[in-house]
Design an enzyme around this catalytic site. Structure first.
Site, short mmCIF file in Angstrom:
data_model
loop_
_atom_site.label_atom_id
_atom_site.label_comp_id
_atom_site.label_asym_id
_atom_site.label_seq_id
_atom_site.Cartn_x
_atom_site.Cartn_y
_atom_site.Cartn_z
N ASP A 1 -14.84 13.05 9.87
CA ASP A 1 -16.14 13.23 9.21
C ASP A 1 -16.68 14.58 9.66
O ASP A 1 -15.95 15.34 10.32
CB ASP A 1 -17.07 12.06 9.62
N THR B 1 2.31 8.09 9.40
CA THR B 1 3.74 7.77 9.23
C THR B 1 4.04 7.12 7.87
O THR B 1 5.20 6.88 7.54
CB THR B 1 4.22 6.85 10.38
N ASP C 1 -8.14 2.40 17.69
CA ASP C 1 -7.55 3.31 16.70
C ASP C 1 -8.40 3.31 15.43
O ASP C 1 -8.10 2.61 14.47
CB ASP C 1 -6.12 2.83 16.41
N LYS D 1 -3.66 -2.27 20.85
CA LYS D 1 -4.28 -1.37 19.88
C LYS D 1 -5.12 -2.19 18.91
O LYS D 1 -4.61 -3.05 18.19
CB LYS D 1 -3.22 -0.56 19.12
N ARG E 1 3.58 -5.15 13.01
CA ARG E 1 4.19 -6.28 12.30
C ARG E 1 5.50 -6.81 12.88
O ARG E 1 5.70 -8.03 12.87
CB ARG E 1 4.33 -5.92 10.81
N LYS F 1 -9.38 6.38 13.93
CA LYS F 1 -9.00 7.58 13.16
C LYS F 1 -10.22 8.27 12.57
O LYS F 1 -10.34 8.42 11.35
CB LYS F 1 -8.01 7.23 12.05
O1 LIG Z 1 0.45 7.53 11.53
C1 LIG Z 1 0.11 6.39 11.88
C2 LIG Z 1 -1.03 6.15 12.62
C3 LIG Z 1 -1.33 4.87 12.97
N1 LIG Z 1 -0.55 3.83 12.62
C4 LIG Z 1 -0.95 2.48 13.07
O2 LIG Z 1 0.10 1.90 13.86
C5 LIG Z 1 0.28 0.54 13.54
C6 LIG Z 1 1.68 0.33 13.04
O3 LIG Z 1 1.83 -0.99 12.60
P1 LIG Z 1 3.19 -1.56 11.99
O4 LIG Z 1 2.81 -2.93 11.55
O5 LIG Z 1 4.19 -1.55 13.11
O6 LIG Z 1 3.59 -0.69 10.85
C7 LIG Z 1 -0.80 0.18 12.52
O7 LIG Z 1 -1.88 -0.40 13.21
C8 LIG Z 1 -1.23 1.51 11.93
O8 LIG Z 1 -2.59 1.53 11.60
C9 LIG Z 1 0.57 4.05 11.88
O9 LIG Z 1 1.32 3.12 11.53
N2 LIG Z 1 0.88 5.34 11.53
#
Ligand SMILES: O=c1ccn([C@@H]2O[C@H](COP(=O)(O)O)[C@@H](O)[C@H]2O)c(=O)[nH]1
Length: 244
Positions: free
Chosen positions: A71, A130, A66, A39, A222, A68
């Site tokens: 617009d 999230t 990704d 991603k 992460r 998102k």
């Molecule tokens: O609702 C959402 C949509 C996208 N993300 C993306 O997923 C990863 C999660 O990364 P972590 O480091 O595991 O938290 C990140 O690239 C976000 O942009 C999301 O977390 N929640």
């Protein structure tokens, strides 16, 4: 609705790193074990543009881009056409942009892919990030339905406008499955090896919980990219998510 065998992808790895060098290093490490879908998010794309997508694809990985999009419909359609030409496997758009914008995004993406002679990407609608919880939803966004109702309603909108699925927390999966067809994808970030965590994610589950709740695929950043041993972290998360 419900009842079919669940399609499950190996974990998507969110390549949220600051430099192309770091990205290449991580890909080289992962490639020794396997090649999960990578991603690419805003950090790398806004720094390096489409060439970062090509770099990942040239190393043999499929890309989930990704960005998102959110617009006016015309702008989203034209941007999606450009994304469609890149030959990525998944991409994202905000459900909050509404019916017209979602349909325009779908059209643009498919037209771009057709023009480039590549397969169109799966288009996933963001429901509620999230990092949003009930407090933010009510007190800052002034939404007066519950978070789960909001996610469920965005999932229905996404299905009705030709999206392949949604991005949500695994916490909302049963509510979404009740109102969407078999095969509608629910891809779930907000994954932590243990629920106890100290960061920006609010609606969090473990990889094993995501499997039990019926996620089609988890997105993990992460816990892998900031691990001392990213490959082992990936393999542990994969095992917990995929094993029956
Ligand atoms: O609702 C959402 C949509 C996208 N993300 C993306 O997923 C990863 C999660 O990364 P972590 O480091 O595991 O938290 C990140 O690239 C976000 O942009 C999301 O977390 N929640």
């Amino acid at each position: 609705m419900g009842g079919s065998i669940l399609k499950r992808f190996v974990p998507f790895v969110a390549l949220d790193v600051a430099s192309e060098h770091q990205a290449e290093e991580l890909l080289d490490q992962l490639a020794v074990a396997e090649k999960p879908i990578i991603k690419i998010g805003m950090e790398l794309f806004y720094s390096f543009g489409p060439s970062i997508v090509k770099m990942v694809q040239d190393r043999g990985f499929d890309v989930f881009l990704d960005l998102k999009l959110h617009d006016i419909p015309n702008t989203v359609k034209r941007a999606m056409t450009a994304i469609g030409k890149m030959g990525v496997s998944f991409t994202t758009i905000h459900a909050a942009g509404g019916n017209e914008m979602l349909k325009a995004g779908r059209e643009g993406l498919d037209e771009g892919a057709q023009a480039a002679g590549v397969k169109s990407a799966k288009l996933l609608a963001i429901t509620q990030l999230t990092s949003i919880d009930e407090t933010i939803l009510h007190e800052q966004q002034h939404v007066d339905i519950s978070l789960i109702e909001s996610v469920q309603s965005y999932a229905q909108l996404a299905q009705n406008t030709g999206m392949d699925g949604v991005i949500c927390s695994a916490q909302e999966l049963s509510a979404i499955r009740r109102v969407t067809d078999d095969g509608f994808l629910c891809i779930t970030p907000g994954i932590r090896p243990t629920i106890k965590h100290d960061d920006d994610q609010k609606r969090v589950v473990t990889p094993a919980q995501a499997r039990e709740l019926g996620s089609n695929g988890i997105v993990v950043g992460r816990p892998i990219t900031r691990s001392d041993n990213p490959v082992q972290a990936y393999l542990d998360i994969k095992q917990a998510f995929m094993e029956e």
